[in-house]
Design a protein around this motif. Structure first.
Motif, PDB file in Angstrom:
ATOM      1  N   TYR A  94      49.063  36.048  35.978  1.00  0.00           N
ATOM      2  CA  TYR A  94      49.741  37.221  36.549  1.00  0.00           C
ATOM      3  C   TYR A  94      50.154  38.199  35.462  1.00  0.00           C
ATOM      4  O   TYR A  94      50.207  39.417  35.687  1.00  0.00           O
ATOM      5  N   PHE A 129      46.523  34.739  42.461  1.00  0.00           N
ATOM      6  CA  PHE A 129      46.019  35.276  41.202  1.00  0.00           C
ATOM      7  C   PHE A 129      44.526  34.981  41.143  1.00  0.00           C
ATOM      8  O   PHE A 129      44.005  34.211  41.956  1.00  0.00           O
ATOM      9  N   TYR A 159      43.959  42.159  41.343  1.00  0.00           N
ATOM     10  CA  TYR A 159      45.180  41.461  40.969  1.00  0.00           C
ATOM     11  C   TYR A 159      45.847  40.911  42.229  1.00  0.00           C
ATOM     12  O   TYR A 159      45.649  41.414  43.336  1.00  0.00           O
ATOM     13  N   GLU A 191      47.148  40.235  34.717  1.00  0.00           N
ATOM     14  CA  GLU A 191      46.918  41.185  35.823  1.00  0.00           C
ATOM     15  C   GLU A 191      47.924  42.339  35.752  1.00  0.00           C
ATOM     16  O   GLU A 191      47.595  43.495  36.050  1.00  0.00           O
ATOM     17  N   GLU A 216      51.262  37.558  42.879  1.00  0.00           N
ATOM     18  CA  GLU A 216      52.268  37.318  41.852  1.00  0.00           C
ATOM     19  C   GLU A 216      52.449  38.560  40.972  1.00  0.00           C
ATOM     20  O   GLU A 216      53.578  38.967  40.671  1.00  0.00           O
ATOM     21  N   ALA A 217      51.329  39.161  40.593  1.00  0.00           N
ATOM     22  CA  ALA A 217      51.421  40.373  39.775  1.00  0.00           C
ATOM     23  C   ALA A 217      52.006  41.521  40.589  1.00  0.00           C
ATOM     24  O   ALA A 217      52.844  42.287  40.097  1.00  0.00           O
ATOM     25  N   VAL A 262      48.725  30.390  37.227  1.00  0.00           N
ATOM     26  CA  VAL A 262      49.466  31.592  37.597  1.00  0.00           C
ATOM     27  C   VAL A 262      50.342  32.086  36.454  1.00  0.00           C
ATOM     28  O   VAL A 262      50.527  33.296  36.269  1.00  0.00           O
TER      29      VAL A 262
END
Lengths: 989, 214
Positions: free
Chosen positions: A640, A628, A837, A643, A840-841, A636
């Protein structure tokens, strides 16, 4: 300068001009260059070198080499601490800090010696019998205390600041051991034209010759041989190097020790180096270990192998005792007796044989040695040290006490056949030598010297010459060459073996294995309890384990077992010898594969940008990927989500360089892809891409991805990050074995292209700003459309694909231009609010869209399990089609893909949770599990993908997600796995 | 506008280090400006493809998978029964090959950005390489001109001996930083200078940017 009360005024191979002082248990210990820690201790009058493993009995030096069972010391401080090193192998050097082990408060006065009183309780198998209860698992409670009480040193947890290296080496002929046989083999092989590597664990060349008097003919000969070896340019000599393991194909592990050079890790110098050596031929010239005689209390300090006493006397100029008794059944014992007498020690010989060779007897008589033949030692006398021995006639009759402070034992020789056994070749017993020798030889392996029963120096030398020539010939070198002859005056008595008299029974404990405190009684007990096989005996009693691996105990133990079974020694056999031959530090095994070098890291071409712009990185398989970015949040958990909102509401850019990328070319490329993918690729138009799924032979899903067609014969395949290598190998395999007739080439171009995904409702606007000459309208570049363009002369591939479910484009540019394009896109898209981004996103967006990824593609699921069955073509063949129809794979109750909506607000749904139907008992494997989980910014709740028995047939049902490790349960409802835009309208705008 | 940035940018500024015995016995660095092309063909058109390669490169493609051939700017490696690599500093070569070989004659794939070319030069080069690759590097087994496809610290690499004490390593771009750091760590005992050269200078010794070597 004497450097110790027992140091002789003259002689030895020590350098009296180089005195050395080291630290021994906080006090100075003095010696000379050429000493070992053991010889310096002996010279200084340190009689007790350690406490025994179990009974904490005082122990003295027993040997002079790697076979030493007693004198284990801990060396170094802090992270450099190394326990369990034999003092007999440690070169004395300034800066050495050593301490004895297994005594509290000290080795000299050890309260642990109370264990001796409990000896009747501590017999073989005591732990196994006693600490199994009262409950199942109780052993785990006791074990730490038992291990703490056991007699080996302790490792430390601090980081070792030293460096350890590893390297590869190659040679024509490897010669292991530099005794007379090894030196001869090296000279003979080199004379035949071979490149030779001669390795010797000792700092000096000569092997057993180093124990001979330095003024005698043997030393003169040894020096000549060494000079010849050193003068031969095709012989590389590695001293302080132990062959620790022999493996298939004549691959040998060598351990080089560099401690003597005080290596500075800051300048890159190593303390030890492991060498992986490949040799065309090997000459094993590893010598033999002297065997002890067995008698009661044979572990008293002052009981020592005769060969060790001779070594301390002649090599280190240390008198191991003032009044010596040499108990022997071989001529070797007599050599020690004669040398001791010559050094002024009062000597008595107790010989088991009734007669010995007249020259020996005459020499002993001439040296004033008292002789007793047909007799043996029944018991050592004394408490903390030997004070005498009870000597009994073998024919019967009363024994008598003979006073001594040194009791030398010589019970024959055991060839060091550990290395030859490492590749699984069994030793064979030779009764005429009373010894096990290598049973047979692998092609390219040869033996020489005491290892093959050629004990005397001339015999060893002759066997070495023959082995060296044979090894050279095997390696392709058979030139006629000259080698120095063995001089005539170096012979020594050759009767080195005789039948060993059985130990006498009486008071006291007779130790078979000194290091593990295993007695004759233990061997008998193990046998009586059914552990009659030699391997079972080892496990039950620990005999032959530990750092010395039974080098002095094995054959005696086998002989005892054989006599209990009334079998022959050869029939009883040996235990299995495995690497390493001598202990190896963990540091040497790890070498430089630690810290950031533990494994290689795969980096995106864009990584430097990420690091400079607030990315927090995360390991994803071999890759390091942006997790992130700081613009979105400090952690995070919050970043995320921000994002994700960016992508759902505006436009974001994500590094997808780690996706596998494969160039597929050739006249038959379309046919090839059509066979590989379950869905049709034969008619994919140029300028178009298609999502495809490929199966393994067994119909489990191998991978999915998108393949674009850029020309009639060129395709650009993308794979998941996780399966990129596997897919590449699979395609190669198919082309080379299944369909060699197809004219197709596949080349991994994962490293060639940097990839980035521009995603979000405003993605097209961003591209229009960044690529002004490229028409990215929906008409010119519809969903699944692809274009190859040039940007400032740089090739650029634009693929309209989406992983997030939003309008999205993947852009690929040559890797070295990746950062430039990335920055260009960010710059031109800035007015739109474009931002990067992270992983995680990316992973969360795909969960919302219901795309499967690595967590679902685990090689166990079928197309139908993952809801992809409709993709499969019915009018063509493809890999996996045949087995896809198996009834078991079509069963309705298979675990298949579902979406899950968390029903408990605020509850944490964890990946890996086990799924149960409402009402099920929360036990066992359940009906499925959660594969992927995230918080949906669109739905405002936690969602997940999972595999559930029967899949979407249970749509709408409430189930329980259990996470037993945390004792958590969460309620969830089964829903469609496509949470966002199920109609796909966002993709086609 | 579109600046070219190699994976090792930022790694090459740290400078050299003296070794365990003092001095610097190695020059290690990146060779920039190499174009790398992979050409693959099929049995029935193999001869035609080889002929086209020879025509374009000025030398026959090697039959041996262990010895490279070269002519002027081009160096050819046989990396599989029907595949070659051509390393060159002629940036136009990929297009020329595509044109000469034709789509029916073979497959041309540009790998220039897929590999980073490292150079190791100096009296300790062989000793360093013994810590990097499991290869027999003795002169008889690996003479000047020999190459091998191997692995460095778990990542694939192609090692090319182009001089008595000069070896080039082609490593995967995405592993280049890791391989570079590993190489420097292994080189520390010998001491090294870090240098950057252009592919066009291949035939000349690497220029040391700092101290002389031992």
């Amino acid at each position: 300068m004497s450097r110790g009360p027992q140091r002789l005024a003259h002689g030895g191979r020590i350098d009296r001009d180089r005195p050395i002082r080291c630290d021994f248990e906080g006090r100075p210990l003095e010696g000379f260059a050429g000493d070992t820690l053991a010889s310096a201790m002996l010279a200084s009058g340190i009689a007790i070198v350690g406490r025994s493993f179990k009974y904490h009995r005082p122990r003295g030096l027993f040997a002079a080499g790697v076979e030493e069972p007693n004198a284990l010391v801990t060396v170094g401080e802090g992270g450099r601490t190394t326990p369990n090193l034999p003092a007999t192998t440690l070169e004395l050097r300034a800066g050495l800090r050593a301490r004895r082990q297994n005594g509290w408060p000290s080795v000299t006065i050890d309260l642990g010696a109370m264990n001796g009183w409990l000896a009747p309780l501590l017999s073989a198998g005591f732990y196994y019998k006693t600490f199994m209860g009262p409950r199942r698992g109780s052993w785990m409670t006791y074990e730490p205390f038992i291990r703490r009480a056991a007699g080996l040193g302790r490792a430390v947890h601090e980081r070792d600041p030293d460096r350890y290296h590893a390297r590869h080496a190659f040679t024509d002929v490897l010669v292991i051991g530099a005794g007379p046989a090894g030196l001869a083999a090296a000279l003979a092989a080199a004379a035949a034209g071979a490149e030779v590597l001669l390795v010797e664990q000792d700092p000096a060349l000569g092997g057993a010759l180093l124990a001979a008097p330095v003024t005698g003919p043997l030393e003169h000969w040894r020096a000549q041989l060494e000079a010849a070896v050193r003068a031969t340019p095709t012989i590389e000599v590695l001293t302080r190097t132990t062959a620790i393991g022999v493996y298939d194909g004549r691959t040998v592990a060598l351990l080089e020790r560099h401690d003597h050079a005080a290596p500075d890790p800051e300048r890159g110098a190593a303390r030890e180096t492991v060498v992986t050596l490949r040799a065309r031929a090997i000459v094993h010239a590893t010598g033999a270990f002297e065997r002890p005689l067995l008698f009661a209390d044979n572990d008293r300090p002052g009981v020592m192998l005769a060969s060790a006493a001779r070594t301390y006397l002649n090599r280190y100029a240390v008198a191991p005792g003032r009044r010596a008794l040499v108990a022997t059944c071989t001529d070797a014992g007599w050599l020690t007796a004669l040398d001791l007498a010559a050094a002024g020690t009062a000597v008595t010989i107790v010989e088991q044989r009734d007669e010995v060779a007249p020259p020996l007897a005459d020499a002993a008589r001439g040296a004033g040695i008292e002789m007793h033949t047909g007799a043996t030692v029944a018991r050592a006398l004394g408490a903390r040290a030997v004070a005498g021995a009870l000597v009994e006639p073998l024919a019967g009759g009363r024994g008598r006490r003979i006073d001594c402070d040194l009791l030398c034992v010589s019970g024959g020789w055991s060839p060091a056949l550990h290395l030859t056994s490492h590749t699984g070749r069994k030793p064979r017993y030779h009764p005429e030598l009373d010894a096990f020798l290598p049973g047979d030889w692998a092609a390219g392996d040869f033996g020489a010297g005491a290892l093959v029963g050629a004990y005397s120096p001339p015999a060893a030398y002759a066997s070495g010459l023959a082995a060296g020539r044979a090894a050279a010939a095997f390696s392709g070198h058979a030139r006629a060459g000259r080698t120095p002859p063995a001089p005539a005056d170096v012979d020594e008595p050759t009767t080195f073996a005789t039948a060993l008299a059985p130990p006498r029974h009486g008071r006291g404990r007779t130790f078979v294995d000194l290091q593990n405190d295993v007695t004759l009684k233990d061997v008998a007990l193990a046998h009586a309890e059914g552990y009659g096989a030699v391997e079972h005996l080892k496990r039950y009693t620990t005999l032959g384990m530990g750092t010395d691996q039974g080098k002095t105990s094995n054959v005696n133990a086998i002989a005892m077992l054989a006599s209990l079974d009334r079998r022959g020694i050869g029939e009883t056999g040996t235990t299995t010898f495995r690497p390493p031959y001598t202990p190896v530090s963990v540091g040497a095994l790890a070498a430089r594969n630690l810290g950031r070098h533990f494994r290689p890291i795969r980096r995106s071409p864009l990584e430097r940008w990420h690091l400079a712009n607030g990315a927090t990185m995360i390991e994803a398989g071999p890759w390091l990927r942006p997790w992130f970015y700081a613009w979105a949040g400090a952690d995070v958990g919050s970043a995320y989500l921000e994002e994700m909102r960016l992508v759902r509401g505006g436009v974001g850019i994500c590094d997808v360089s780690s996706l596998g990328k494969i160039d597929v070319q050739g006249p038959d490329a379309a046919e090839f892809l059509n066979r590989v993918y379950v869905n049709g690729f034969a008619k994919l138009a140029v300028g178009r891409a298609r999502y495809g799924v490929m199966l393994n032979d067994d119909a489990s899903v191998l991978d999915d991805g998108t393949t674009a067609r850029f020309s009639e014969r060129r395709y650009f395949m993308t794979t998941t990050t996780a399966q990129a290598g596997e897919v590449m190998s699979w395609l190669e395999f198919l082309l080379q074995t299944a369909w060699p007739e197809l004219r197709v080439h596949v080349v991994s171009v994962t490293d060639a292209w940097a990839g980035m995904s521009v995603a979000g409702p405003r993605a097209r606007e961003a591209l229009e700003r960044a690529l002004p000459g490229v028409d990215v309208s929906n008409e010119a570049l519809p969903h699944m459309g692809v274009r190859e363009v040039a940007l400032d002369g740089i090739p650029l591939r634009v693929l309209r694909l989406s992983f997030s479910g939003e309008l999205a484009y993947e852009l690929y540019v040559p890797a070295n231009h990746g950062i430039a394009l990335w920055e260009h896109l960010l710059d031109r898209g800035a007015p739109l609010g474009i931002k990067p981004y992270g992983l995680e996103a990316l992973a969360s967006l795909r969960i919302e869209k219901g795309h499967v990824a690595g967590l679902e593609l685990d090689h166990r699921n079928t197309l139908d399990d993952l809801g992809l069955g409709k993709l499969a073509a019915h009018d063509k063949s493809y890999v996996g089609r045949a087995l896809r129809a198996r009834p078991a794979l079509q069963a309705e109750d298979r675990w298949s893909l579902v979406g899950l909506e968390c029903l408990d607000a605020g509850a944490r749904l964890r990946g890996g949770s086990i799924l149960f139907a409402a009402g099920d008992a929360i036990a066992g494997h359940g009906r499925g599990y959660v594969t992927s989980v995230t918080f949906s910014t669109v739905l405002g709740r936690t969602i997940a993908l999972g595999l559930y028995q029967g899949g979407l047939r249970h749509r709408g049902e409430e189930i329980v997600c259990a996470f037993p490790l945390k004792d958590e349960t969460v309620r969830a409802r089964i829903v469609s796995p496509v949470f966002v835009d199920p109609e796909g309208t966002r993709l086609h705008v | 506008m579109f600046e070219r940035t190699t994976s090792l940018a930022g790694c090459l500024d740290a400078g050299g280090r003296d070794g365990a015995e003092g001095g610097r016995r190695l020059r290690i660095g990146e060779v920039r400006g190499t174009s790398l092309v992979q050409v693959g063909t099929w049995t029935e058109v193999h001869a035609a493809c080889a002929a086209a390669l020879a025509r374009v490169c000025g030398c026959d493609p090697p039959a041996s998978p262990r010895v490279a051939t070269d002519r002027d700017a081009h160096r050819l490696y046989r990396i599989a029964p029907d595949q070659w690599w051509i390393a060159t500093h002629d940036e136009a070569l990929p297009a020329t090959l595509e044109r000469e070989i034709g789509a029916a004659g073979g497959a041309v794939t540009v790998l220039s950005d897929a590999r980073v070319r490292l150079a190791i030069d100096g009296v300790a080069a062989k000793a360093l390489l013994s810590r990097l690759v499991p290869l027999d590097l003795r002169d008889a087994a690996f003479p000047v001109g020999a190459f091998a496809q191997t692995g460095v610290h778990h990542a694939p690499a192609l090692l090319d001996r182009i001089g008595a004490a000069r070896y080039d390593l082609y490593v995967l771009t995405t592993y280049a930083v890791s391989t570079w750091e590993w190489t420097l760590d292994q080189a520390l005992p010998f001491g090294y200078d870090v240098v950057v050269t252009a592919a066009a200078d291949r035939s000349r010794p690497m220029n040391s940017t700092t101290r002389d070597s031992r």
